[in-house]
Each structure stands twice: as C-alpha cells, then as structure tokens.
Design an enzyme around this catalytic site. Sequence first.
Site, short mmCIF file in Angstrom:
data_model
loop_
_atom_site.label_atom_id
_atom_site.label_comp_id
_atom_site.label_asym_id
_atom_site.label_seq_id
_atom_site.Cartn_x
_atom_site.Cartn_y
_atom_site.Cartn_z
N ASP A 170 37.06 33.55 51.69
CA ASP A 170 37.16 34.28 50.41
C ASP A 170 38.60 34.21 49.92
O ASP A 170 39.52 33.93 50.69
CB ASP A 170 36.74 35.75 50.57
CG ASP A 170 36.78 36.50 49.23
OD1 ASP A 170 36.27 35.97 48.23
OD2 ASP A 170 37.35 37.60 49.17
N SER A 171 38.78 34.49 48.63
CA SER A 171 40.13 34.51 48.07
C SER A 171 40.96 35.63 48.69
O SER A 171 42.18 35.62 48.62
CB SER A 171 40.05 34.72 46.56
OG SER A 171 39.44 35.97 46.30
N CYS A 175 32.60 34.00 48.29
CA CYS A 175 33.33 34.31 47.07
C CYS A 175 32.53 33.72 45.91
O CYS A 175 32.25 32.51 45.90
CB CYS A 175 34.72 33.66 47.15
SG CYS A 175 35.67 33.78 45.62
N GLU A 190 42.09 45.00 46.21
CA GLU A 190 43.06 44.28 47.05
C GLU A 190 44.27 45.17 47.37
O GLU A 190 44.92 45.00 48.38
CB GLU A 190 43.54 43.00 46.35
CG GLU A 190 42.53 41.88 46.33
CD GLU A 190 42.43 41.11 47.66
OE1 GLU A 190 43.46 40.85 48.28
OE2 GLU A 190 41.30 40.79 48.05
N CYS A 214 30.38 39.88 42.93
CA CYS A 214 31.72 39.62 43.45
C CYS A 214 31.74 40.31 44.81
O CYS A 214 31.35 41.48 44.92
CB CYS A 214 32.80 40.21 42.55
SG CYS A 214 34.46 40.14 43.30
N HIS A 248 33.97 41.51 46.54
CA HIS A 248 34.86 42.67 46.67
C HIS A 248 34.15 43.98 46.26
O HIS A 248 34.51 45.06 46.73
CB HIS A 248 36.08 42.53 45.76
CG HIS A 248 37.14 41.61 46.27
ND1 HIS A 248 36.96 40.26 46.38
CD2 HIS A 248 38.41 41.87 46.67
CE1 HIS A 248 38.09 39.72 46.83
NE2 HIS A 248 38.98 40.67 47.01
N1 DGL Z 1 35.63 38.03 45.87
C1 DGL Z 1 35.63 37.02 44.88
C2 DGL Z 1 34.26 36.85 44.27
O1 DGL Z 1 33.26 37.12 44.91
C3 DGL Z 1 36.65 37.07 43.79
C4 DGL Z 1 37.91 37.76 43.94
C5 DGL Z 1 39.04 37.15 43.16
O2 DGL Z 1 39.12 37.27 41.93
O3 DGL Z 1 39.83 36.49 43.82
O4 DGL Z 1 34.17 36.41 43.14
#
Ligand code: DGL
Length: 273
Positions: A11-12, A74, A159, A193, A195
């Site tokens: 993931d990012s 992600c 984050e 997402c 997150h």
């Molecule tokens: N967690 C990532 C997703 O599912 C994105 C987070 C980011 O913007 O880096 O899209």
Amino acid sequence: MNNGASIGIFDSGYGGLTILSEIRALMPEYNYIYLGDNARTPYGTRSFDVVYRYTLENVKKLFSMGCSLVILACNTASAKALRTIQQNDLPRIAPDKRVLGVIRPTTEIAGTLTKNGHIGLFGTEGTIDSMSYNIEIAKMFPDVKVTGQACPMWVPIIENGEADSDGADYFVKEYCSTLIAKDPQIDTVILACTHYPLLKDKIQRYLPSGISVVSQGPIVAKSLKNYLTKHTDIECQIEKGGVCTFYTTESTQKFIKNASIFLNTEIIAQTIN
Ligand code: DGL
C-alpha cells in the site's frame, strides 16, 4: 513443495494494513511481507504515470524479497497501475509471479450488497476519477447506480494518526453530506480506499441511518482464499510459517507507532529505500 515465498501486501502507506489484518485472520498459516511506501504517500492525488512508476518499483522490491504473489492493497494503485503491470510488465520481468488488486473482488460482489441498486463510493481522487468501480460494476450489475465521492482529506488525516480527533469529524461530515446530496437513495456505501475503515464509525455516524457501510478487507481476504484454492501452482510456493514482516520507505519509528493504530498490536518494522 514450497520455495519459501511470501505473499506481498503493498500500500502507499498504512491503509493496506486493514486488508492484511483480514487476510491474516482468514489465512494465518502463510508468510507475509507488508510494504508501505509511506515516504511517498499519498498516491491518491498523483497522476497515472507517477502511481504506475511508484507501484511498479514496490512490486519489483517485493518480488526481490521473495514474494511470488503481490496484492496491491491500495485502490489507487489497483485503479492506475494494476492492468499495465499485469499486461506489460509481468510477462517480461516475472512471468511466474502474480499481482492482484482490490477493486475486482469488490466489484464482483457489489450488486449483492445493495437492496435498492444505489451504491455510494468513497475513494481517493485517483480512484474516483478513474471511474474503475463504475465501469466494472456496470459490467456485472448494469442496473446498479454508482455514485462516487472523492475524499482528499481523509488519507492525510489517517496517515497523521488523527482519525479519532474532533478535527476529522468536519471532513467526514462534509464528504458524507455531499455524497448523499448527489443520490439520496443510496443504501450501501463502499469504502473504496483501504485507509477508510479507520474512519468507519464516524462515516456511519454522519450518513443517514440504515445505510450499510462496507469495508473491503473481508471481501479481499475471501477472494484471495478462493484464488489460492484455484491456483495451486502459486499456493504451493508460499511458505507456511505464519510469519509477517513489515517494511516502510519512511522512518521505522513512525511506522511502528501508526501501524499499531491499524493493527491493535505492536510490530517490528524495517526501513527500506
Ligand atoms: N489506501 C490507498 C487506497 O486504497 C490510497 C491512499 C493514498 O492516497 O495514498 O486508495
């Protein structure tokens, strides 16, 4: 026979940990390597080219660390990089390895989640603008209406470990109201997402009652289990030691502190370049 390979989860940043937890809960026996590109997060506001380039670098890194299967945990990377990696890069750089995303498993069952055919979608700008969910859901469930809402403030809030703060409420309320104004009939909201499960309680609170809010973790975990059952050539390569190692491209201390919010447990992590 296995060759000591692991399942890579990328993931990012921290979001993929919500996917990793569910995968490990369902399949604790495998070895996993988690890689968070925290130094370059967020991906959600970046261009196709940049997300593709960063994602490919991370995938190659996970391959070099012994992963035979990598999950792009992600949505942004799945929307912007997965297809090119699968079609153009893998045949050239690693024909025996596999890369899977999180969008397909979710869109495959999306139509079964809604009772009235109105789905709302929260995601990064990248995921929402790519229209990946709308396109894929339309193929499987042409009668379902999908309404997306980009939430650019949510990833930075999460984050930075501020998901539980009062400040987060403002932006949760704002995006929830905007989504419902676009389609008041929505009965199901997908958190597109990885997150966002950290904001799930607040999201539920600021949406009209009765709306079901769906996280992807359990969906992706179940889909991966099915995949491994069908693809025994990949499954048999993965070591069953129940070990999970964590890597971040940022500071280890910061990663350990924030990862514990996602995982509810202490971990050890290493920094890689
Ligand atoms: N967690 C990532 C997703 O599912 C994105 C987070 C980011 O913007 O880096 O899209």
